[in-house]
Write an enzyme that holds these catalytic residues in place. Structure first.
Site, mmCIF file in Angstrom:
data_model
loop_
_atom_site.group_PDB
_atom_site.id
_atom_site.type_symbol
_atom_site.label_atom_id
_atom_site.label_comp_id
_atom_site.label_asym_id
_atom_site.label_seq_id
_atom_site.Cartn_x
_atom_site.Cartn_y
_atom_site.Cartn_z
ATOM 1 N N TYR A 105 -46.891 -44.017 -18.663
ATOM 2 C CA TYR A 105 -45.679 -43.349 -18.179
ATOM 3 C C TYR A 105 -44.426 -44.044 -18.710
ATOM 4 O O TYR A 105 -43.515 -43.402 -19.231
ATOM 5 C CB TYR A 105 -45.703 -43.360 -16.655
ATOM 6 C CG TYR A 105 -44.646 -42.529 -15.969
ATOM 7 C CD1 TYR A 105 -44.717 -41.137 -15.970
ATOM 8 C CD2 TYR A 105 -43.593 -43.129 -15.277
ATOM 9 C CE1 TYR A 105 -43.759 -40.374 -15.301
ATOM 10 C CE2 TYR A 105 -42.634 -42.371 -14.612
ATOM 11 C CZ TYR A 105 -42.726 -40.998 -14.622
ATOM 12 O OH TYR A 105 -41.788 -40.246 -13.959
ATOM 13 N N SER A 125 -36.882 -41.038 -16.345
ATOM 14 C CA SER A 125 -37.233 -41.765 -15.117
ATOM 15 C C SER A 125 -36.602 -43.148 -15.193
ATOM 16 O O SER A 125 -36.357 -43.660 -16.293
ATOM 17 C CB SER A 125 -38.758 -41.917 -15.030
ATOM 18 O OG SER A 125 -39.091 -42.893 -14.055
HETATM 19 N N1 LIG Z 1 -40.523 -37.016 -8.370
HETATM 20 C C1 LIG Z 1 -40.065 -38.198 -8.776
HETATM 21 O O1 LIG Z 1 -39.930 -39.138 -7.985
HETATM 22 C C2 LIG Z 1 -39.692 -38.400 -10.220
HETATM 23 C C3 LIG Z 1 -39.056 -39.602 -10.553
HETATM 24 C C4 LIG Z 1 -38.694 -39.836 -11.879
HETATM 25 C C5 LIG Z 1 -38.970 -38.890 -12.835
HETATM 26 N N2 LIG Z 1 -39.584 -37.712 -12.502
HETATM 27 C C6 LIG Z 1 -39.835 -36.759 -13.559
HETATM 28 O O2 LIG Z 1 -39.339 -35.495 -13.205
HETATM 29 C C7 LIG Z 1 -40.093 -34.479 -13.869
HETATM 30 C C8 LIG Z 1 -40.481 -33.429 -12.862
HETATM 31 O O3 LIG Z 1 -41.349 -34.013 -11.922
HETATM 32 P P1 LIG Z 1 -41.436 -33.468 -10.407
HETATM 33 O O4 LIG Z 1 -41.130 -34.591 -9.540
HETATM 34 O O5 LIG Z 1 -40.697 -32.204 -10.290
HETATM 35 O O6 LIG Z 1 -43.027 -33.268 -10.314
HETATM 36 P P2 LIG Z 1 -43.891 -31.956 -10.114
HETATM 37 O O7 LIG Z 1 -45.292 -32.406 -10.176
HETATM 38 O O8 LIG Z 1 -43.401 -31.231 -8.911
HETATM 39 O O9 LIG Z 1 -43.542 -31.066 -11.389
HETATM 40 C C9 LIG Z 1 -44.048 -31.348 -12.667
HETATM 41 C C10 LIG Z 1 -44.205 -30.051 -13.410
HETATM 42 O O10 LIG Z 1 -44.648 -30.322 -14.742
HETATM 43 C C11 LIG Z 1 -45.658 -29.375 -15.068
HETATM 44 N N3 LIG Z 1 -46.522 -29.896 -16.132
HETATM 45 C C12 LIG Z 1 -47.317 -31.007 -16.130
HETATM 46 N N4 LIG Z 1 -47.973 -31.114 -17.298
HETATM 47 C C13 LIG Z 1 -47.589 -30.051 -18.059
HETATM 48 C C14 LIG Z 1 -47.926 -29.590 -19.347
HETATM 49 N N5 LIG Z 1 -48.794 -30.252 -20.132
HETATM 50 N N6 LIG Z 1 -47.353 -28.445 -19.792
HETATM 51 C C15 LIG Z 1 -46.468 -27.783 -19.031
HETATM 52 N N7 LIG Z 1 -46.092 -28.152 -17.797
HETATM 53 C C16 LIG Z 1 -46.660 -29.283 -17.327
HETATM 54 C C17 LIG Z 1 -46.405 -29.159 -13.754
HETATM 55 O O11 LIG Z 1 -47.163 -27.973 -13.798
HETATM 56 C C18 LIG Z 1 -45.239 -29.111 -12.775
HETATM 57 O O12 LIG Z 1 -44.683 -27.836 -12.720
HETATM 58 C C19 LIG Z 1 -41.279 -35.189 -14.522
HETATM 59 O O13 LIG Z 1 -41.027 -35.328 -15.905
HETATM 60 C C20 LIG Z 1 -41.305 -36.542 -13.828
HETATM 61 O O14 LIG Z 1 -41.853 -37.546 -14.632
HETATM 62 C C21 LIG Z 1 -39.950 -37.459 -11.201
#
Ligand SMILES: NC(=O)c1ccc[n+]([C@@H]2O[C@H](COP(=O)([O-])OP(=O)(O)OC[C@H]3O[C@@H](n4cnc5c(N)ncnc54)[C@H](O)[C@@H]3O)[C@@H](O)[C@H]2O)c1
Length: 256
Positions: free
Chosen positions: A156, A143
């Site tokens: 985070y 991130s």
């Molecule tokens: N969406 C954003 O703006 C954004 C920005 C920067 C970073 N990210 C990162 O991208 C990644 C994906 O996020 P996203 O936006 O797709 O969110 P999302 O909530 O759609 O997906 C997150 C996924 O992680 C899974 N998860 C959470 N805890 C878990 C665990 N203990 N074991 C197994 N699976 C687990 C959830 O079930 C879900 O499928 C994350 O690491 C997040 O920090 C997202």
């Protein structure tokens, strides 16, 4: 050309699901690691199959060593050893200050956003050494908050910062084995993690006003970058973190 095998965590939702779909279109069979929602994981698998791939869904909490090992066994048995690993599983910042944060919350974040990547990456490099694979690709979804901190997000920011250092350190350890280890650092991406921005257009526009490109990103845009890093074309990139944020993280001088 024979298909490759990719294991994607967090593959039932958001960026992970988009990575699974994109990698399937690019010739990969997919281990769909998911956590909470069977139906969403099946939807990802259906998209993989529609793209011409094979796949298997496996439920695992990535913070639990035995669950990761067992899920990995299932993927290897069904598809063969993955040569691509995408760590997308994660939870969002808690919005809780350090003073108010429980130790359980802190550990919960580190379990999902850091320990998971350690556990899957360790098994990945062990497995590739066992089968003497000539190359491999690990892509961690970090991130912009790995570098740019905000109050109420110590859990985070610290977990993503550590994920970056894990990416860099591991890249040195496995470089001679032909394995590259990189991270992608998204800004504001429209996924369930940003539920309010997805469902509330006014709120989204307010946030998008601060993004130089003028809009939030999509999971598909992140997935295209991940797929590039997972490809042969990215063979000389390792230990890197590639930012994908529409310029958001360059605005640190605002108000200066
Ligand atoms: N969406 C954003 O703006 C954004 C920005 C920067 C970073 N990210 C990162 O991208 C990644 C994906 O996020 P996203 O936006 O797709 O969110 P999302 O909530 O759609 O997906 C997150 C996924 O992680 C899974 N998860 C959470 N805890 C878990 C665990 N203990 N074991 C197994 N699976 C687990 C959830 O079930 C879900 O499928 C994350 O690491 C997040 O920090 C997202």
């Amino acid at each position: 050309m024979s298909r490759r095998v990719a294991l994607v965590t967090g593959a039932e939702s958001g960026i992970g699901a988009a990575c699974a779909r994109t990698l399937a279109r690019n010739g990969h069979d997919i281990g769909v690691l998911y956590y909470q929602d069977d139906a969403l994981a099946e939807a990802t698998l259906a998209a993989v199959v529609e793209a011409g791939g094979r796949g298997v869904t496996v439920r695992a909490d990535v913070s639990q060593e035995h669950e990761v090992e067992s899920a990995y066994d299932t993927v290897v048995a069904a598809l063969g050893p993955p040569t691509v690993l995408v760590n997308s599983a994660g939870i969002n910042q808690s919005g809780v200050t350090v003073a108010a944060m429980s130790f359980a919350q802190w550990k919960h974040m580190f379990g999902a956003d850091l320990d998971g990547a350690f556990l899957t990456s360790r098994r990945f490099v062990r497995e590739l050494a066992k089968v003497k694979a000539p190359s491999g690709r690990i892509v961690n979804i970090s991130s912009i908050h790995a570098e740019d901190v905000r109050a109420g997000a110590a859990d985070y920011c610290a977990a993503k910062g550590a994920l970056r250092r894990l990416t860099e350190t591991l890249s040195l350890e496995v470089a001679r084995a032909g394995i590259t280890v990189n991270a992608v650092a998204p800004g504001m991406i429209l996924t369930p993690m940003n539920a309010r921005a997805v469902s509330d257009a006014d709120w989204r526009r307010k946030l998008e006003a601060d993004i130089p490109i003028g809009r939030a990103g999509t999971a598909e845009e992140v997935a295209e970058l991940v797929a590039f890093l997972a490809s042969d074309k990215a063979a000389y990139i390792t230990g890197a973190t590639l930012t994908i944020d529409g310029g958001l993280s360059l605005l640190l001088a605002l108000g200066a």
